[in-house]
Design a protein around this motif. Structure first.
Motif, PDB file in Angstrom:
ATOM      1  N   ARG A 149       0.819  -1.209   0.000  1.00  0.00           N
ATOM      2  CA  ARG A 149       0.000   0.000   0.000  1.00  0.00           C
ATOM      3  C   ARG A 149       0.858   1.266   0.000  1.00  0.00           C
ATOM      4  O   ARG A 149       2.000   1.279   0.483  1.00  0.00           O
ATOM      5  N   SER A 179      -8.830   3.694  -2.411  1.00  0.00           N
ATOM      6  CA  SER A 179      -8.258   4.324  -1.220  1.00  0.00           C
ATOM      7  C   SER A 179      -9.095   3.961   0.000  1.00  0.00           C
ATOM      8  O   SER A 179     -10.294   3.706  -0.088  1.00  0.00           O
ATOM      9  N   ARG A 180      -8.424   3.996   1.156  1.00  0.00           N
ATOM     10  CA  ARG A 180      -9.104   3.719   2.425  1.00  0.00           C
ATOM     11  C   ARG A 180      -8.679   4.796   3.412  1.00  0.00           C
ATOM     12  O   ARG A 180      -7.489   5.005   3.671  1.00  0.00           O
ATOM     13  N   THR A 182      -9.224   7.102   7.208  1.00  0.00           N
ATOM     14  CA  THR A 182      -9.147   6.777   8.640  1.00  0.00           C
ATOM     15  C   THR A 182     -10.452   6.155   9.137  1.00  0.00           C
ATOM     16  O   THR A 182     -10.463   5.479  10.174  1.00  0.00           O
ATOM     17  N   ASP A 183     -11.552   6.379   8.417  1.00  0.00           N
ATOM     18  CA  ASP A 183     -12.824   5.768   8.808  1.00  0.00           C
ATOM     19  C   ASP A 183     -12.975   4.349   8.274  1.00  0.00           C
ATOM     20  O   ASP A 183     -14.029   3.721   8.423  1.00  0.00           O
ATOM     21  N   GLN A 184     -11.898   3.859   7.582  1.00  0.00           N
ATOM     22  CA  GLN A 184     -11.831   2.494   7.068  1.00  0.00           C
ATOM     23  C   GLN A 184     -12.817   2.238   5.923  1.00  0.00           C
ATOM     24  O   GLN A 184     -12.998   1.094   5.513  1.00  0.00           O
ATOM     25  N   ARG A 185     -13.390   3.287   5.393  1.00  0.00           N
ATOM     26  CA  ARG A 185     -14.256   3.102   4.228  1.00  0.00           C
ATOM     27  C   ARG A 185     -13.405   3.079   2.962  1.00  0.00           C
ATOM     28  O   ARG A 185     -12.501   3.899   2.795  1.00  0.00           O
ATOM     29  N   SER A 186     -13.721   2.161   2.052  1.00  0.00           N
ATOM     30  CA  SER A 186     -12.967   1.996   0.818  1.00  0.00           C
ATOM     31  C   SER A 186     -13.648   2.772  -0.311  1.00  0.00           C
ATOM     32  O   SER A 186     -14.878   2.692  -0.468  1.00  0.00           O
ATOM     33  N   GLU A 216      -3.023  10.293   5.827  1.00  0.00           N
ATOM     34  CA  GLU A 216      -3.229   8.932   6.336  1.00  0.00           C
ATOM     35  C   GLU A 216      -4.143   8.103   5.446  1.00  0.00           C
ATOM     36  O   GLU A 216      -4.506   6.976   5.802  1.00  0.00           O
ATOM     37  N   ASP A 217      -4.524   8.618   4.270  1.00  0.00           N
ATOM     38  CA  ASP A 217      -5.219   7.762   3.305  1.00  0.00           C
ATOM     39  C   ASP A 217      -4.263   6.681   2.820  1.00  0.00           C
ATOM     40  O   ASP A 217      -3.048   6.911   2.660  1.00  0.00           O
ATOM     41  N   GLU A 218      -4.818   5.467   2.558  1.00  0.00           N
ATOM     42  CA  GLU A 218      -4.027   4.344   2.060  1.00  0.00           C
ATOM     43  C   GLU A 218      -4.545   3.955   0.677  1.00  0.00           C
ATOM     44  O   GLU A 218      -5.766   3.838   0.481  1.00  0.00           O
TER      45      GLU A 218
END
Length: 246
Positions: A149, A179-180, A182-186, A216-218
């Motif tokens: 990632r 992308s994911r 900090t709220d873990q939504r994709s 902090e987006d992945e």
């Protein structure tokens, strides 16, 4: 007889004298007329030779003055132009230095490119196939990576791109970049689909675009719903990258 001869000579002499006096008077009259004509002609002569020379000298002098003035104006214009160019260049240089420096340190363009890891093979995670990556190019502090990632360290606008060389025959292949936060939504950012031939099955699927990302987006590139995907692991065929727009 002699007396008559003398009388005749005297008469001729007197007649000749009157004739000479008359001629002289006529000549004087002609001379006076000629002088009058000459006097009448003098005003029509605008300039004597000396006057013409003087006029030409004045004209030449004025021409030299005009030429000198034009030359001075041209030199001044060139000088002003050089000064303006120098000032503009200095201003642009100062703006670049101010824009490119922060606290005395030059701000680097941040980018990251990952290449397929030739020592490993793609693996399945849930319903997606994941390609193992290694860092090929990296600069700046706005972007980093961990595992498979890309991690955003500074928010902003980015150009994201990805390419996969598929080798699976007779089916539709493709990948997505998501992308994911900090709220873990994709969130799906980019998608690429490619129809594969039955023979000589090698097709490249490339996608790219500009997106806004937060700190902090992945980001990850995965192949959905193709657990048996065959992928070229050459670095120049399969890669995944991002560039931050300053």
């Amino acid at each position: 007889m002699l007396h008559h001869a003398l009388l005749l000579v005297s008469t001729l002499a007197v007649s000749f004298s009157f004739f000479l006096v008359y001629k002289v008077a006529v000549l004087e009259d002609d001379i006076n007329k000629l002088r009058g004509d000459i006097s009448n002609l003098k005003p029509h002569s605008k300039e004597s030779p000396d006057g013409m020379i003087t006029g030409m000298s004045r004209t030449w002098g004025r021409s030299k003055q005009v030429a000198s003035l034009n030359s001075q104006q041209q030199r001044q214009t060139e000088k002003d132009s050089q000064t303006l160019c120098s000032s503009t260049a200095s201003s642009l240089r100062m703006k670049r230095e101010q824009a490119g420096c922060s606290g005395g340190t030059a701000v680097q363009q941040s980018f990251l490119q990952l290449s397929a890891n030739t020592k490993e093979q793609p693996f399945v995670r849930g319903n997606v196939t994941v390609i193992p990556w290694i860092v090929a190019l990296h600069q700046g502090e706005a972007i980093s990576s961990t595992g498979d990632r890309i991690i955003i360290q500074q928010e902003g606008f980015f150009i994201v791109f990805g390419q996969v060389l598929f080798q699976s025959p007779g089916t539709i292949m493709g990948h997505i970049v998501r992308s994911r936060g900090t709220d873990q939504r994709s969130t799906e950012l980019l998608r690429c689909l490619q129809e594969m031939p039955q023979t000589n099955c090698a097709n490249t699927c490339h996608t790219g675009g500009m997106v806004k990302l937060e700190r902090e987006d992945e980001l990850e590139l995965v192949i959905p719903d193709r657990p048996q995907a065959q992928v070229s692991m050459d670095a120049d065929s399969t890669f995944f990258g991002i560039i931050r727009l300053n």
